[in-house]
Scaffold this active site. Structure first.
Site, PDB file in Angstrom:
ATOM      1  N   GLY A 235       0.808  -1.207   0.000  1.00  0.00           N
ATOM      2  CA  GLY A 235       0.000   0.000   0.000  1.00  0.00           C
ATOM      3  C   GLY A 235       0.839   1.254   0.000  1.00  0.00           C
ATOM      4  N   PRO A 236       0.218   2.414  -0.255  1.00  0.00           N
ATOM      5  CA  PRO A 236       0.958   3.676  -0.246  1.00  0.00           C
ATOM      6  C   PRO A 236       1.540   3.977   1.129  1.00  0.00           C
ATOM      7  CG  PRO A 236      -1.227   3.930  -1.243  1.00  0.00           C
ATOM      8  CD  PRO A 236      -1.195   2.595  -0.587  1.00  0.00           C
ATOM      9  N   GLY A 238       2.114   5.435   4.708  1.00  0.00           N
ATOM     10  CA  GLY A 238       1.242   6.008   5.722  1.00  0.00           C
ATOM     11  C   GLY A 238      -0.106   5.354   5.861  1.00  0.00           C
ATOM     12  N   THR A 239      -0.354   4.248   5.144  1.00  0.00           N
ATOM     13  CA  THR A 239      -1.678   3.623   5.215  1.00  0.00           C
ATOM     14  C   THR A 239      -1.800   2.624   6.363  1.00  0.00           C
ATOM     15  OG1 THR A 239      -0.873   2.100   3.504  1.00  0.00           O
ATOM     16  CG2 THR A 239      -2.261   3.909   2.791  1.00  0.00           C
ATOM     17  N   GLY A 240      -0.727   2.362   7.102  1.00  0.00           N
ATOM     18  CA  GLY A 240      -0.845   1.547   8.305  1.00  0.00           C
ATOM     19  C   GLY A 240      -0.258   0.160   8.191  1.00  0.00           C
ATOM     20  N   LYS A 241       0.685  -0.058   7.293  1.00  0.00           N
ATOM     21  CA  LYS A 241       1.277  -1.405   7.145  1.00  0.00           C
ATOM     22  C   LYS A 241       2.077  -1.783   8.384  1.00  0.00           C
ATOM     23  CE  LYS A 241       3.433  -0.141   3.392  1.00  0.00           C
ATOM     24  NZ  LYS A 241       2.889   1.207   3.270  1.00  0.00           N
ATOM     25  N   HIS A 458      -6.326  36.351 -10.453  1.00  0.00           N
ATOM     26  CA  HIS A 458      -6.030  34.962 -10.792  1.00  0.00           C
ATOM     27  C   HIS A 458      -6.902  34.013  -9.968  1.00  0.00           C
ATOM     28  CE1 HIS A 458      -3.178  31.716 -12.125  1.00  0.00           C
ATOM     29  NE2 HIS A 458      -3.640  31.150 -11.023  1.00  0.00           N
ATOM     30  N   GLU A 459      -6.941  34.218  -8.665  1.00  0.00           N
ATOM     31  CA  GLU A 459      -7.738  33.338  -7.798  1.00  0.00           C
ATOM     32  C   GLU A 459      -9.235  33.552  -8.033  1.00  0.00           C
ATOM     33  OE1 GLU A 459      -6.394  30.952  -6.256  1.00  0.00           O
ATOM     34  OE2 GLU A 459      -4.346  31.628  -6.586  1.00  0.00           O
ATOM     35  N   HIS A 462     -10.195  31.432 -11.001  1.00  0.00           N
ATOM     36  CA  HIS A 462     -10.433  30.038 -10.625  1.00  0.00           C
ATOM     37  C   HIS A 462     -11.818  29.883 -10.005  1.00  0.00           C
ATOM     38  CE1 HIS A 462      -6.613  28.256 -11.543  1.00  0.00           C
ATOM     39  NE2 HIS A 462      -5.935  29.103 -10.781  1.00  0.00           N
TER      40      HIS A 462
END
Length: 639
Positions: A235-236, A238-241, A458-459, A462
């Protein structure tokens, strides 16, 4: 009781042990003794002029001894020492030690002898000073080259002593081939349990089955089932492995060996394979047991042509030994191997086959419901206010892993502490989320009024474009306060989708180009402020055309490589002709969406101006201000 028959108690006090370091200190003192004794009675050094005018002329010199043709030691007659000019060297201890009174460095013996003859011209031979020559080897010269050897021996003795007190029981430095795994037994066990692991229901079920098999093996073996030999957590980051492995160590009633994959790799050849053998040997002796190898990709990389030019790859030897131990010719009864990695695509296929790692548990980024459960776990020690809405926090953190959520809770507590509050409010959590995503606010960053005006429009561009597009998430807040590397930001309330349609892709590209389009519509010029937007837009457009097959001209083709093998290739997996067509379609797609954004801004020019002016005035506007200027947004996002 008769006291006469009582025997005197023996002295049970253990004999006093001599600390070996005192011996080292004593030996060091003896070696430094010449330095100390020499400094107590240091001979006064004089010049030739003083010797000639003060001593030789007055015939006060008894004798001169030349040492090693370098130094002349001068002795004064005893009856002349009472003279006031010799008061500094007239000490009783000098006569006892027969030390010279003065010393003189001579350039050469011949030159010194000529000077002495010239200075004593006219003297009777009986009154001339006798000159003696001697070669002297002092203890100082001997110890000057013995001392470094002693220090080297002392250093190695210290290293060997520390090695004996370390994790190796035999106390020898040659035991670097032994396993470095940490053993968590029943007495020393992890404090993390399955109750501390939130948001991983499916993974917990599979892992708990392994633990239950170790506790109650007869339930499974009576039906002919065999326990899986290996379980890989993928898993990526920080997912808790690793957290899940810690929970297994806390719940399991069996010995638990844990170590990192990089601990097998050393500069010495063969150490990795030796440590693998020793690790499994220890685990088999304490079977049933569990071995956890974190970041197994450090030794489990695929063997292929990349390593063909290397004569002896230590990682490959370690991997071969690990494959043999997992499912080789020998028996491996009662040992379960857990491993964790976030790079399963680069692992060797032989490592992933059934019989070695039978189960692959995939841990993905948590969903909204799972994030709520994770927030509840990490908010237990936090003194939170009554206005904290965990459901809203879970909605505002899509893409956050468990580690990100833990960091957010801690950051919110730090923010509240800096503000001297007694509890952590919802505002602190939102500020912590903004800080993690966008970076720290830099209100003190000086920008000119012209640049601030460009950022505001600009903001606002958006905000206006995304407000009137159907497939863009709801806008929550717009800010022109510099944060991190950006000078402004627009915050959305994102919705989680498992699949994304072509209209959603195109609307997101159009909204991302709204800032640059607003600069051209209002100022009739463009700036470099849209760099981040253009980067995202280009990647999205290429993924649409080359990966997801959403372009009509290119058709349903995908050049996405899930195996990662094409990363090693220097060329692209398609022809130059097709690459040129892909580039043309990407340019056409981005250009058309850019023109679409300019049309939207031209249509709503008055609202764009009003929103930009409000931004220049307040710097931050929220959803209420947006609804007041742009109207209610009744568009329902559809997939």
């Amino acid at each position: 009781m008769n006291k006469k028959n009582e025997k005197p108690l023996k002295n049970t006090k253990p004999p006093m042990k001599v600390n070996p370091y005192w011996i080292y200190i004593l030996f060091l003192f003896l070696m430094l003794a010449p330095y100390l004794s020499g400094s107590l009675f240091k001979t006064q050094e004089i010049s030739w002029l003083t010797l000639e005018t003060t001593m030789l002329t007055a015939q006060d010199v008894e004798k001169i001894v030349i040492i090693n043709k370098e130094i002349a030691e001068i002795y004064i007659k005893e009856d002349r020492l009472s003279d006031p000019k010799y008061q500094s060297v007239n000490k009783p201890e000098r006569s006892i030690l027969s030390k010279p009174h003065y010393s003189l460095k001579i350039g050469s013996v011949e030159s010194f002898e000529r000077k002495m003859e010239k200075a004593q011209e006219g003297f009777d031979k009986e009154k001339q000073v006798e000159i003696f020559y001697t070669t002297r080897t002092s203890l100082f010269n001997i110890l000057s080259w013995l001392f470094p050897i002693f220090l080297l021996l002392l250093f190695w003795m210290f290293i060997f002593r520390r090695q004996g007190q370390g994790r190796f029981s035999s106390g020898s430095i040659m035991n670097f081939g032994k396993s470095t795994a940490k053993l968590a037994s029943k007495d020393v066990r992890s404090k993390v349990t399955f109750d501390d692991v939130a948001g991983l229901k499916e993974a917990k079920i599979e892992i708990m089955e392994i633990v239950d098999f170790l506790k109650h093996p007869e339930t499974y073996t009576k039906l002919g089932a065999k326990i899986p030999k290996g379980v890989m957590l993928v898993g990526p980051p920080g997912t808790g492995k690793t957290l899940l492995a810690k929970a297994v160590a806390g719940e399991a009633q069996v010995p638990f060996f844990s170590l990192s994959g990089s601990e097998f790799v050393e500069m010495f050849v063969g150490v990795g394979a030796s440590r693998v053998r020793d690790l499994f040997k220890q685990a088999k002796e304490k079977a049933p047991s569990i071995i956890f190898i974190d970041e197994i990709d450090a030794i489990g990389r695929a063997r292929g042509k990349v390593n063909a030019l290397q004569s002896n790859d230590e990682r490959e030897n370690t991997l071969n030994q690990l494959l043999t131990e997992l499912d080789g010719f020998g028996t491996n009864t009662g040992v379960i191997v857990l491993s964790a990695t976030n790079r399963a695509d680069i692992l060797d296929k032989a490592l992933l086959r059934p019989g070695r790692f039978d189960r692959h548990i995939y841990l993905e980024l948590p969903t909204k419901q799972e994030r709520e459960a994770i927030f509840k776990v990490h908010l237990k020690p936090v003194i939170k206010g009554s206005d904290v809405d965990i459901s809203l926090l879970a909605s505002l953190t899509p893409g956050f892993s468990g580690a990100d959520i833990a960091n957010m809770c801690n950051e919110a507590a730090l923010i509240a502490a800096r503000k001297a509050r007694k509890q952590v409010d919802q505002e602190d959590f939102l500020e912590a989320r903004d800080r993690i995503v966008g970076g720290l606010e830099r209100k003190g960053k000086l920008i000119s009024s012209k640049e601030k005006k460009i950022v505001a429009y600009h903001e606002a561009g958006h905000a206006v474009v995304s407000w009137f597009l159907e497939n863009v998430e709801s806008l929550v807040k717009v800010s022109i306060i510099p944060r991190g590397k950006s000078l402004g930001a627009a915050w959305y309330l994102p919705e989680e989708h498992q699949i994304i349609t072509k209209p959603q892709f195109t609307d997101r590209i159009c909204a991302a180009l709204g800032g640059r389009a607003a600069e051209e519509v209002v100022f009739n010029e463009i700036s470099s402020g849209a760099l981040d937007d253009l980067e995202k837009v280009t990647k999205q457009a290429y993924s649409m055309v080359a990966y997801y097959g959403l372009d009509k001209e290119i058709g349903p083709l995908s050049f996405y490589d899930s195996t990662g093998e094409n990363e090693r290739l220097l060329g692209k997996p398609y022809s130059e002709y097709l690459g040129k067509r892909i580039d043309e379609e990407v340019i056409r797609l981005i250009t058309s969406e850019y023109e679409r954004a300019k049309i939207l801004l031209t249509t709503h020019r008055s609202q764009l101006e009003e929103l930009a002016q409000l931004l220049l005035k307040q710097e931050v506007i929220d959803k209420k201000d947006l609804e007041q200027i742009l109207g209610k947004r009744d568009i329902v996002n559809s997939i």
